[in-house]
Design a protein around this motif. Structure first.
Motif, PDB file in Angstrom:
ATOM      1  N   GLN A  16      38.271  30.619  46.982  1.00 35.78           N
ATOM      2  CA  GLN A  16      37.116  31.102  45.992  1.00 35.78           C
ATOM      3  C   GLN A  16      36.385  31.627  47.128  1.00 35.78           C
ATOM      4  OE1 GLN A  16      34.860  29.950  43.074  1.00 35.78           O
ATOM      5  NE2 GLN A  16      37.775  29.230  41.644  1.00 35.78           N
ATOM      6  N   LEU A  17      36.127  30.832  48.247  1.00 34.49           N
ATOM      7  CA  LEU A  17      34.764  31.353  48.775  1.00 34.49           C
ATOM      8  C   LEU A  17      35.538  31.798  50.895  1.00 34.49           C
ATOM      9  CD1 LEU A  17      31.945  31.056  50.441  1.00 34.49           C
ATOM     10  CD2 LEU A  17      33.201  28.843  52.209  1.00 34.49           C
ATOM     11  N   ALA A  20      35.725  35.038  49.101  1.00 39.43           N
ATOM     12  CA  ALA A  20      34.830  36.221  49.035  1.00 39.43           C
ATOM     13  C   ALA A  20      34.076  36.541  50.715  1.00 39.43           C
ATOM     14  CB  ALA A  20      33.363  35.438  48.539  1.00 39.43           C
ATOM     15  N   THR A  24      33.926  39.867  51.683  1.00 43.15           N
ATOM     16  CA  THR A  24      32.317  40.622  52.510  1.00 43.15           C
ATOM     17  C   THR A  24      32.517  41.530  53.769  1.00 43.15           C
ATOM     18  OG1 THR A  24      31.630  38.983  50.775  1.00 43.15           O
ATOM     19  CG2 THR A  24      29.689  40.399  52.676  1.00 43.15           C
ATOM     20  N   ALA A  27      33.900  44.503  52.704  1.00 43.18           N
ATOM     21  CA  ALA A  27      32.860  45.516  51.800  1.00 43.18           C
ATOM     22  C   ALA A  27      31.838  46.524  53.251  1.00 43.18           C
ATOM     23  CB  ALA A  27      31.910  44.656  51.321  1.00 43.18           C
ATOM     24  N   THR A 126      22.942  45.987  52.763  1.00 39.55           N
ATOM     25  CA  THR A 126      22.970  44.874  51.966  1.00 39.55           C
ATOM     26  C   THR A 126      22.210  44.395  50.883  1.00 39.55           C
ATOM     27  OG1 THR A 126      20.673  43.549  53.551  1.00 39.55           O
ATOM     28  CG2 THR A 126      22.823  43.847  54.178  1.00 39.55           C
ATOM     29  N   CYS A 128      19.462  42.628  50.602  1.00 39.81           N
ATOM     30  CA  CYS A 128      18.304  41.719  50.514  1.00 39.81           C
ATOM     31  C   CYS A 128      17.772  41.229  51.611  1.00 39.81           C
ATOM     32  CB  CYS A 128      19.563  40.412  51.120  1.00 39.81           C
ATOM     33  SG  CYS A 128      21.179  40.579  51.007  1.00 39.81           S
ATOM     34  N   LEU A 136      21.929  33.239  54.576  1.00 37.29           N
ATOM     35  CA  LEU A 136      23.161  33.050  54.441  1.00 37.29           C
ATOM     36  C   LEU A 136      23.593  33.548  56.013  1.00 37.29           C
ATOM     37  CD1 LEU A 136      25.241  34.072  52.869  1.00 37.29           C
ATOM     38  CD2 LEU A 136      24.213  36.338  52.359  1.00 37.29           C
TER      39      LEU A 136
ATOM     40  N   LEU B 136      27.140  29.549  48.080  1.00 39.08           N
ATOM     41  CA  LEU B 136      27.816  30.593  49.533  1.00 39.08           C
ATOM     42  C   LEU B 136      28.337  31.462  49.326  1.00 39.08           C
ATOM     43  CD1 LEU B 136      27.266  31.024  52.417  1.00 39.08           C
ATOM     44  CD2 LEU B 136      29.159  28.927  53.199  1.00 39.08           C
ATOM     45  N   GLN B 137      29.560  30.775  48.006  1.00 38.82           N
ATOM     46  CA  GLN B 137      30.150  31.583  47.702  1.00 38.82           C
ATOM     47  C   GLN B 137      29.495  32.864  46.805  1.00 38.82           C
ATOM     48  OE1 GLN B 137      31.342  31.880  44.112  1.00 38.82           O
ATOM     49  NE2 GLN B 137      33.091  33.242  44.035  1.00 38.82           N
ATOM     50  N   ASN B 139      26.005  34.162  46.788  1.00 37.12           N
ATOM     51  CA  ASN B 139      25.388  35.087  47.559  1.00 37.12           C
ATOM     52  C   ASN B 139      26.299  35.922  47.562  1.00 37.12           C
ATOM     53  OD1 ASN B 139      22.887  33.021  46.538  1.00 37.12           O
ATOM     54  ND2 ASN B 139      23.722  32.357  48.990  1.00 37.12           N
ATOM     55  N   LEU B 140      27.168  35.528  48.389  1.00 36.42           N
ATOM     56  CA  LEU B 140      28.752  36.235  49.305  1.00 36.42           C
ATOM     57  C   LEU B 140      28.647  37.517  48.497  1.00 36.42           C
ATOM     58  CD1 LEU B 140      30.616  33.966  51.561  1.00 36.42           C
ATOM     59  CD2 LEU B 140      29.221  35.835  52.571  1.00 36.42           C
ATOM     60  N   VAL B 141      29.424  36.852  46.946  1.00 35.45           N
ATOM     61  CA  VAL B 141      29.769  38.289  46.600  1.00 35.45           C
ATOM     62  C   VAL B 141      28.782  39.346  46.009  1.00 35.45           C
ATOM     63  CG1 VAL B 141      30.444  38.580  43.683  1.00 35.45           C
ATOM     64  CG2 VAL B 141      31.286  36.362  45.468  1.00 35.45           C
ATOM     65  N   LEU B 143      26.680  39.667  47.886  1.00 36.98           N
ATOM     66  CA  LEU B 143      26.470  40.736  48.998  1.00 36.98           C
ATOM     67  C   LEU B 143      27.249  41.319  48.727  1.00 36.98           C
ATOM     68  CD1 LEU B 143      24.521  41.466  51.863  1.00 36.98           C
ATOM     69  CD2 LEU B 143      26.896  39.704  52.867  1.00 36.98           C
ATOM     70  N   ARG B 144      28.734  41.089  48.913  1.00 34.75           N
ATOM     71  CA  ARG B 144      29.468  41.861  48.571  1.00 34.75           C
ATOM     72  C   ARG B 144      29.526  43.532  47.381  1.00 34.75           C
ATOM     73  NH1 ARG B 144      34.436  39.241  46.692  1.00 34.75           N
ATOM     74  NH2 ARG B 144      33.598  40.002  44.568  1.00 34.75           N
TER      75      ARG B 144
END
Lengths: 154, 154
Positions: A16-17, A20, A24, A27, A126, A128, A136, B136-137, B139-141, B143-144
């Motif tokens: 899953q990571l 991601a 990303t 994206a 982003t 963020c 990150l 981490l996963q 946060n990435l999702v 961000l995506r």
DNA sequence: GACAATTATATTGCACACAATTTAATTGCG
DNA sequence: CGCAATTAAATTGTGTGCAATATAATTGTC
């Protein structure tokens, strides 16, 4: 069998990571593309220009070390940058195996245009905070190091 | 002019984060490759198989929505999976525009082999705890999602 | 019910990415 | 010195990714 599925859940986290990260990256590319189109660059070409703007005149190998790319990727990419008159490629006199890549005047001049166009738009996209981005980025670099050393040991 | 450079630093964070994502994706790929070679799959092909193992018989569009890929990428990829006898592609009877992709017996059977080979090795290669990976996963999702909505408004 | 607009795939062209191989130059070892 | 081993780029072949376009089927509208 819900018990078995539950036991698998942590194992699937790596998958899953990775997805991601992979999605990303796509994206990001979709955000960069319209910006970089205005500079006439692709994202990997932009990375090479960033490296050269930071330190001019590097060999193909040195560029590759910074970007984790090999000559199979870089050679054609650099040829495209050369035909766009952004870099010049010359055989090193000391070591004729090496090809030194340097910025042209036009390539160096593109830096200012890039600076005004790209970073502000990326930062905004982003969504963020600076603190979040910093954290990150740090976590990803650590993950990348782990993965690279795991792949290296193969 | 250190003052100007300092003012630029936060702006460059987006660039640095993108490169971290991009280079981590490559690092993941280097870890996956020897594992997936044993299954005869590339990483994008593996993603398609994961989707189909989760839910068999999907249209090209439905697969694309899950993986953020379009028909230009999926059509040739699916043809390769078909010639490897892992999936079958059939025109939908209800809507002849759609191509339904389903697992063959061989494609369904590959799931167990994949389960034993891939996830444990990936989890180990990350060198991260389950908690770190989860965070981490997530946060990435997020961000995506931000990036995709920014690109959509573009 | 015909016809324009939309939708689902497929196709084409371009640019990575990387493994494997090739070529040429340099280094190292006896 | 001389030649094997190493190193740096380039080349070849396969497989994504995606924009742009093409094709065919379906939907919506008058």
């Amino acid at each position: 069998m819900p018990k078995k599925a539950a036991a698998d859940a942590p194992l699937l986290l790596g998958n899953q990571l990775c997805f991601a990260v992979y999605s990303t990256a796509h994206a990001f590319n979709r955000v960069y593309k319209p910006l970089l189109d205005r500079l006439g660059l692709t994202y990997p070409q932009y990375l090479v220009m960033l490296v050269l703007w930071e330190r001019d005149s590097l060999s193909v190998k040195e560029i590759g070390e910074r970007l984790f790319l090999d000559s199979g990727t870089l050679t054609p990419l650099l040829k495209r940058l050369e035909s766009a008159h952004l870099v010049k490629r010359t055989r090193s006199a000391e070591d004729e195996r090496q090809v030194l890549v340097g910025l042209t005047t036009q390539g160096a001049g593109l830096r200012e245009k890039a600076r005004t166009i790209v970073p502000p738009a990326i930062l905004a996209a982003t969504g963020c905070s600076v603190a979040e981005l910093t954290a990150l980025q740090k976590n990803l670099v650590a993950l990348r190091e782990s993965l690279n050393s795991a792949a290296g040991e193969g």
